[in-house]
Design a protein around this motif. Structure first.
Motif, PDB file in Angstrom:
ATOM      1  N   THR A 131       0.830  -1.397   0.086  1.00  0.00           N
ATOM      2  CA  THR A 131       0.173  -0.029   0.016  1.00  0.00           C
ATOM      3  C   THR A 131       0.731   1.235   0.025  1.00  0.00           C
ATOM      4  O   THR A 131       0.329   2.355  -0.452  1.00  0.00           O
ATOM      5  CB  THR A 131      -0.909   0.063   1.273  1.00  0.00           C
ATOM      6  OG1 THR A 131      -0.040   0.026   2.479  1.00  0.00           O
ATOM      7  CG2 THR A 131      -1.730  -1.056   1.235  1.00  0.00           C
ATOM      8  N   SER A 132       2.131   1.300   0.271  1.00  0.00           N
ATOM      9  CA  SER A 132       2.852   2.449   0.519  1.00  0.00           C
ATOM     10  C   SER A 132       2.857   3.197  -0.968  1.00  0.00           C
ATOM     11  O   SER A 132       3.079   2.446  -2.102  1.00  0.00           O
ATOM     12  CB  SER A 132       4.130   2.143   0.938  1.00  0.00           C
ATOM     13  OG  SER A 132       5.318   3.112   0.823  1.00  0.00           O
ATOM     14  N   VAL A 133       3.358   4.477  -1.097  1.00  0.00           N
ATOM     15  CA  VAL A 133       3.579   5.221  -2.173  1.00  0.00           C
ATOM     16  C   VAL A 133       5.030   4.632  -2.536  1.00  0.00           C
ATOM     17  O   VAL A 133       5.144   4.770  -3.957  1.00  0.00           O
ATOM     18  CB  VAL A 133       3.690   6.684  -1.952  1.00  0.00           C
ATOM     19  CG1 VAL A 133       2.260   7.222  -1.539  1.00  0.00           C
ATOM     20  CG2 VAL A 133       4.530   7.082  -0.578  1.00  0.00           C
ATOM     21  N   LYS A 134       5.758   4.169  -1.941  1.00  0.00           N
ATOM     22  CA  LYS A 134       7.073   3.389  -2.633  1.00  0.00           C
ATOM     23  C   LYS A 134       6.731   1.953  -3.039  1.00  0.00           C
ATOM     24  O   LYS A 134       7.839   1.376  -3.272  1.00  0.00           O
ATOM     25  CB  LYS A 134       8.170   3.573  -1.489  1.00  0.00           C
ATOM     26  CG  LYS A 134       8.240   5.018  -1.040  1.00  0.00           C
ATOM     27  CD  LYS A 134       9.260   5.035   0.257  1.00  0.00           C
ATOM     28  CE  LYS A 134       9.356   6.354   0.785  1.00  0.00           C
ATOM     29  NZ  LYS A 134      10.149   6.330   2.023  1.00  0.00           N
ATOM     30  N   SER A 135       5.824   1.435  -2.802  1.00  0.00           N
ATOM     31  CA  SER A 135       5.555  -0.072  -2.838  1.00  0.00           C
ATOM     32  C   SER A 135       5.510  -0.420  -4.203  1.00  0.00           C
ATOM     33  O   SER A 135       4.943   0.459  -5.341  1.00  0.00           O
ATOM     34  CB  SER A 135       4.088  -0.289  -2.286  1.00  0.00           C
ATOM     35  OG  SER A 135       3.734  -1.662  -3.120  1.00  0.00           O
ATOM     36  N   ARG A 136       6.003  -1.453  -5.013  1.00  0.00           N
ATOM     37  CA  ARG A 136       6.162  -1.863  -6.382  1.00  0.00           C
ATOM     38  C   ARG A 136       4.590  -2.351  -6.742  1.00  0.00           C
ATOM     39  O   ARG A 136       4.139  -1.967  -8.074  1.00  0.00           O
ATOM     40  CB  ARG A 136       6.948  -3.187  -6.475  1.00  0.00           C
ATOM     41  CG  ARG A 136       8.348  -2.443  -6.600  1.00  0.00           C
ATOM     42  CD  ARG A 136       9.347  -3.702  -6.976  1.00  0.00           C
ATOM     43  NE  ARG A 136       9.365  -4.699  -5.932  1.00  0.00           N
ATOM     44  CZ  ARG A 136      10.219  -5.732  -6.045  1.00  0.00           C
ATOM     45  NH1 ARG A 136      10.761  -6.167  -7.180  1.00  0.00           N
ATOM     46  NH2 ARG A 136      10.240  -6.543  -4.800  1.00  0.00           N
ATOM     47  N   HIS A 137       3.836  -2.867  -5.740  1.00  0.00           N
ATOM     48  CA  HIS A 137       2.361  -3.042  -6.088  1.00  0.00           C
ATOM     49  C   HIS A 137       1.659  -1.576  -6.482  1.00  0.00           C
ATOM     50  O   HIS A 137       0.945  -1.672  -7.299  1.00  0.00           O
ATOM     51  CB  HIS A 137       1.608  -3.689  -5.029  1.00  0.00           C
ATOM     52  CG  HIS A 137       1.942  -5.387  -4.945  1.00  0.00           C
ATOM     53  ND1 HIS A 137       1.453  -6.143  -5.712  1.00  0.00           N
ATOM     54  CD2 HIS A 137       2.968  -5.805  -4.025  1.00  0.00           C
ATOM     55  CE1 HIS A 137       2.141  -7.301  -5.130  1.00  0.00           C
ATOM     56  NE2 HIS A 137       3.006  -7.197  -4.575  1.00  0.00           N
ATOM     57  N   THR A 138       1.670  -0.694  -5.715  1.00  0.00           N
ATOM     58  CA  THR A 138       1.149   0.389  -6.001  1.00  0.00           C
ATOM     59  C   THR A 138       1.528   1.139  -7.382  1.00  0.00           C
ATOM     60  O   THR A 138       0.694   1.624  -8.012  1.00  0.00           O
ATOM     61  CB  THR A 138       1.558   1.453  -4.783  1.00  0.00           C
ATOM     62  OG1 THR A 138       1.194   0.864  -3.429  1.00  0.00           O
ATOM     63  CG2 THR A 138       0.535   2.842  -5.076  1.00  0.00           C
ATOM     64  N   GLU A 139       2.910   1.078  -7.536  1.00  0.00           N
ATOM     65  CA  GLU A 139       3.419   1.652  -8.893  1.00  0.00           C
ATOM     66  C   GLU A 139       2.865   0.725  -9.770  1.00  0.00           C
ATOM     67  O   GLU A 139       2.550   1.369 -10.811  1.00  0.00           O
ATOM     68  CB  GLU A 139       5.168   1.620  -8.901  1.00  0.00           C
ATOM     69  CG  GLU A 139       5.476   2.384  -7.809  1.00  0.00           C
ATOM     70  CD  GLU A 139       7.212   2.020  -7.696  1.00  0.00           C
ATOM     71  OE1 GLU A 139       7.696   1.239  -8.385  1.00  0.00           O
ATOM     72  OE2 GLU A 139       7.873   2.939  -7.370  1.00  0.00           O
ATOM     73  N   GLU A 140       2.631  -0.561  -9.675  1.00  0.00           N
ATOM     74  CA  GLU A 140       2.033  -1.507 -10.593  1.00  0.00           C
ATOM     75  C   GLU A 140       0.495  -0.830 -11.220  1.00  0.00           C
ATOM     76  O   GLU A 140       0.057  -0.887 -12.058  1.00  0.00           O
ATOM     77  CB  GLU A 140       1.972  -2.769 -10.265  1.00  0.00           C
ATOM     78  CG  GLU A 140       1.503  -3.724 -10.969  1.00  0.00           C
ATOM     79  CD  GLU A 140       2.262  -4.254 -12.131  1.00  0.00           C
ATOM     80  OE1 GLU A 140       2.193  -5.098 -13.013  1.00  0.00           O
ATOM     81  OE2 GLU A 140       3.657  -3.988 -12.288  1.00  0.00           O
ATOM     82  N   VAL A 141      -0.110  -0.443 -10.072  1.00  0.00           N
ATOM     83  CA  VAL A 141      -1.523   0.101 -10.193  1.00  0.00           C
ATOM     84  C   VAL A 141      -1.476   1.360 -11.097  1.00  0.00           C
ATOM     85  O   VAL A 141      -2.192   1.363 -12.133  1.00  0.00           O
ATOM     86  CB  VAL A 141      -2.039   0.481  -8.864  1.00  0.00           C
ATOM     87  CG1 VAL A 141      -3.303   1.213  -9.138  1.00  0.00           C
ATOM     88  CG2 VAL A 141      -2.526  -0.876  -8.036  1.00  0.00           C
ATOM     89  N   VAL A 142      -0.281   2.216 -11.013  1.00  0.00           N
ATOM     90  CA  VAL A 142      -0.327   3.274 -11.681  1.00  0.00           C
ATOM     91  C   VAL A 142       0.257   3.317 -12.994  1.00  0.00           C
ATOM     92  O   VAL A 142      -0.661   3.705 -14.060  1.00  0.00           O
ATOM     93  CB  VAL A 142       0.812   4.397 -10.950  1.00  0.00           C
ATOM     94  CG1 VAL A 142       1.073   5.519 -11.877  1.00  0.00           C
ATOM     95  CG2 VAL A 142       0.562   4.813  -9.662  1.00  0.00           C
TER      96      VAL A 142
END
Length: 827
Positions: A413-424
């Motif tokens: 969930t972090s703004v630095k997370s690769r999962h969150t970056e994947e969402v973007v």
């Protein structure tokens, strides 16, 4: 079904059965409410120099110190500088929050009548308890509910002081104050919450007669669980109606975040407190209390009365450890504050997540060290002489989980997370569709890893418990170990609540900045310089507020799995209480706790069905409410050149819409859960045990999945807005859509599962006892009939949760679509 018909039905049942019908097989009428606490002064510590009562009195002093710390922080926040325009918005938010809480208070009393009816009939007419005991149970249920409600009120007062002060502090252009103020606010809430809860429980143990302690604890736990359930459900629905309604306006009208002309923004700010402050405060208060009650109940049921000194020693040890952990949290906060100040006080840039992470880990390490030190001092000779460090390891598994689980959550969930970056990345190429799919992936993966982590920590507790040396003195030591792990989860409670409360303040601070329209105040730059001695950095202030909100989003997400994990692990201990009663101290009917006993298996299947209904019903309430809010906002928003802000009347109307649908949704959901609990408890007791186990396990994974998927969508939008500076683009629109899907996922359905699991289990203690006693009194057929009646009542509210909540607008026609397209072409 209204409370009066329910009361009359149960009175009729009581009249048919009578209190004198003897229970069979040694079944103890009244169950946990008849627990008599041992003489706590009989347990001695520190070489016999201090008795248990004295230690717990020291615990009371610690609670008073925790309250003083929290209230001192409150006064410090109140005295911080704030511009008049920002203070005005903060107070407007607080006033709308107060109006909402007053409504909720009235609604809570209505719901309490349902619970009080069952408590009254059961204890007065079936168990045959005296008026004194019945009134004590009812009174303490009100105390518990009132405690949840009062802590929720305190939370919004502190947070609405902090939001305006944080917004004003941003004008200096330095990041450090933006971290310091929300965290101080959160620690104030956390210390007051834990200190009040612990003070109440110690008061019951120390100053009330031992023979009524069980009644006080059960009434208190049911009351606070009721308060937390209602406030969590309604708050979650309210906040996401407002949030979705407000966010969608950014797509429809291409307006900025928290545009003052949007009448939904005040409701959104109110919702940030109703859902993200009121809900967690009440939830944390209840979770801390219910876990303590579960452990007290276990110790008194699993250790025979002949071992009263052992019972007293464990009770005193547990609650003194709790007091020590309050000190650990306060000391860790002071150390972390000093480290953060030395590093960031004059810094131009700051990683807002880093100091929050340090605080969690410092508190976890200090708590573990103090747990071992305290145990070595107090219980070095318990059992075979090694018990103290084994118990300390088990508690430390939970304390470690309080730090480890947030780290795992940040991976998703972090703004630095690769999962969150994947969402973007997905949203950039595939729009809202791929944005949503990537968020679902993050949620599913998180459920796997967090589940494995919880199993590993519980597994350590199980392995250690097999060598505790309690084999002859305690039944089911592994269950005791699981309860201690839940206890350890909450050991650093003030800090867990603090980092969770950080988010609502940072979110509101952004809104206060925009709604105050401070940049348009005449001569504001000169005014700030003259009154406060610095030059306002407007552009940097807005950027810092957005960055800090990303950290707030992350740490709001980290607290959710800690609380749901505690609910599930703690529920194991409470379910043991039911098993002890049904199996007459685990001597009979153990074969019915098996998949080979069909009702037990069917109960497992039924619990999953109820969890999926619950998540659907809570999201339906958000969907319908948001539809009405969007409909009103679109019809009334003014975006012409003469409009500067929404009218107060329009803003209040949006708040009213949110409140109406929050209460409708909560009423249907709560009564659905209430009647389902009665129906399944009456149907067959081992069916009900399977049902309780099932809702705990299904609820655990559903909650983790939904919370972390929502967190990934939320911070993906934050990356688009802050790191990419892409507001108003198609990518931004796609991320907003993903976030509006995630809003009810993370802040409505997932978080409300925690108190619902505990309420069902606690209320089930009485409900299943009621069904068993009626059956033993020769009223088995009547019990089955009542089960059917209660199930039909539950079905009515399940039906209402969709069909009475659905959007009643007419279905679109082809002509409507053509008209919409023409309107878009014409601007």
């Amino acid at each position: 079904m209204a409370p009066l018909p329910l009361l009359l039905t149960l009175l009729g049942v009581a009249g048919c059965s009578g209190p004198s019908a003897p229970p069979t097989s040694g079944h103890s009428a009244g169950g946990e409410a008849n627990i008599h606490l041992p003489d706590l002064s009989a347990a001695t510590f520190l070489g016999g120099t201090v008795n248990g009562t004295t230690l717990l009195l020291i615990g009371l002093v610690v609670c008073v110190g925790g309250l003083a710390f929290g209230l001192a922080s409150y006064m410090q926040l109140k005295r911080l500088p704030v511009h008049a325009a920002m203070r005005e918005i903060s107070e407007l938010i607080y006033e709308t929050c107060k109006a909402y809480l007053r409504q909720q208070g009235k609604f809570l009393l209505i719901l309490w009548v349902f619970i009080a009816s069952v408590i009254f009939i059961y204890f007065k007419f079936l168990v045959g308890s005296g008026w004194g005991q019945v009134l004590i149970i009812l009174g303490f249920s009100l105390v518990g509910m009132g405690g949840s409600y009062a802590i929720a009120w305190y939370g919004i007062r502190v947070n609405t002081f902090a939001n305006g002060r944080t917004a004003f502090a941003s004008l200096r252009g330095r990041p450090y104050p933006l971290h310091q103020i929300p965290l101080r606010s959160g620690m104030s809430v956390g210390m007051v919450l834990i200190s009040v809860e612990l003070f109440m429980m110690l008061t019951i143990m120390l100053f009330l007669p031992a023979e009524i302690a069980g009644s006080c604890f059960i009434g208190f736990a049911i009351g606070e669980s009721l308060g937390a359930s209602a406030l969590r459900i309604a708050g979650g629905i309210f906040t996401k109606i407002a949030d979705v309604g407000s966010d969608l306006m950014k797509i429809v009208f291409k307006i900025k975040e928290d545009d003052a002309r949007n009448p939904g923004v005040i409701a959104d700010c109110t919702g940030d407190n109703a859902g993200d402050s009121v809900g967690p405060s009440a939830d944390g208060f209840e979770t801390y209390g219910v876990t303590g009650v579960a452990l007290v109940t276990f110790i008194m049921l699993a250790i025979p009365p002949t071992e009263s000194v052992l019972q007293a020693s464990l009770l005193v040890w547990i609650f003194f450890i709790r007091a020590v952990m309050v000190v650990a949290s306060g000391a860790s906060y002071a150390v972390n504050a000093a480290l953060t100040k030395s590093r960031y006080e004059h810094a131009e840039e700051m990683d807002f997540e880093a100091p929050l992470t340090w605080l969690v880990w410092i508190t976890s390490i200090v708590s573990i060290l103090l747990t071992f030190a305290t145990s070595a001092l107090l219980i070095p000779h318990l059992g075979d002489g090694t018990t103290w460090w084994k118990l300390s390891i088990i508690i430390s598994c939970g304390t470690l989980a309080g730090a480890l689980i947030p780290e795992l959550v940040k991976v998703f969930t972090s703004v630095k997370s690769r999962h969150t970056e994947e969402v973007v990345k997905s949203a950039n190429s595939g729009g809202a569709s791929l944005d949503i799919l990537s968020g679902l992936v993050a949620g599913n993966f998180s459920a796997y890893w967090l589940g494995i982590a919880i199993v590993a920590l519980m597994g350590v507790g199980y392995v250690i418990s097999t060598a505790l040396g309690f084999g002859d003195d305690m039944k089911a030591p592994a269950v005791f170990a699981f309860g201690l792990i839940a206890f350890g989860f909450l050991g650093m409670g003030p800090v867990t609540i603090a980092v969770d409360s950080y988010g609502p303040v940072t979110d509101n601070a952004q809104s206060v900045y925009e709604l105050s329209m401070i940049e348009d105040v005449p001569n504001v730059t000169e005014q700030v310089r003259a009154e406060h001695g610095f030059d306002a950095d407007w552009d940097r202030a807005k950027r810092l507020l957005e960055e800090n909100d990303g950290a707030g989003n992350t740490f709001k997400a980290t607290a959710k799995p800690v609380l749901i994990g505690t609910a599930v692990v703690g529920a194991t201990t409470m379910i043991f209480s039911i098993i002890m009663g049904l199996t007459v101290g685990m001597t009979e009917n153990l074969d019915k706790l098996s998949l080979l006993h069909a009702p037990f298996l069917l109960g497992l299947v039924t619990g999953g069905a109820v969890i999926y209904w619950f998540t659907g019903a809570s999201i339906q309430a958000v969907t319908t409410g948001a539809f009405r809010a969007v409909e009103f906002i679109k019809d009334n928003i003014r975006l012409d050149e003469t409009a500067t802000r929404a009218s107060e009347a329009d803003s209040k109307r949006v708040v009213e819409i949110c409140t109406i649908y929050a209460q409708r949704g909560m009423f249907n959901i709560f009564l659905g859960v209430f009647f389902a609990t009665l129906a399944f408890a009456f149907l067959e007791p081992y069916f009900f045990i399977g049902y309780l186990i099932s809702i705990a396990l299904f609820g655990l994974y559903q909650a983790i999945f939904m919370a972390n998927a929502g967190g990934a969508w939320d911070n993906a939008k934050k990356i688009v807005e802050v790191d990419l500076d892409a507001k108003g683009t198609d990518l931004h629109d796609a991320s907003i859509v993903g976030d509006t899907v995630g809003d009810p996922y993370k802040d409505t359905s997932s978080v409300a599962l925690n108190p619902v699991i505990k309420f069902t289990t606690l209320f089930g203690l009485l409900a299943v006892e009621l069904g068993v006693m009626l059956t033993q009194a020769g009223q088995g057929m009547l019990v089955l009939v009542l089960s059917g009646v209660f199930f039909l009542a539950a079905c009515v509210f399940v039906w209402r949760s969709f069909y009475a909540m659905r959007i009643d607008a007419p279905m679109l026609t082809a002509d409507d679509i053509v008209a919409q397209r023409l309107a878009e072409l014409n601007g």
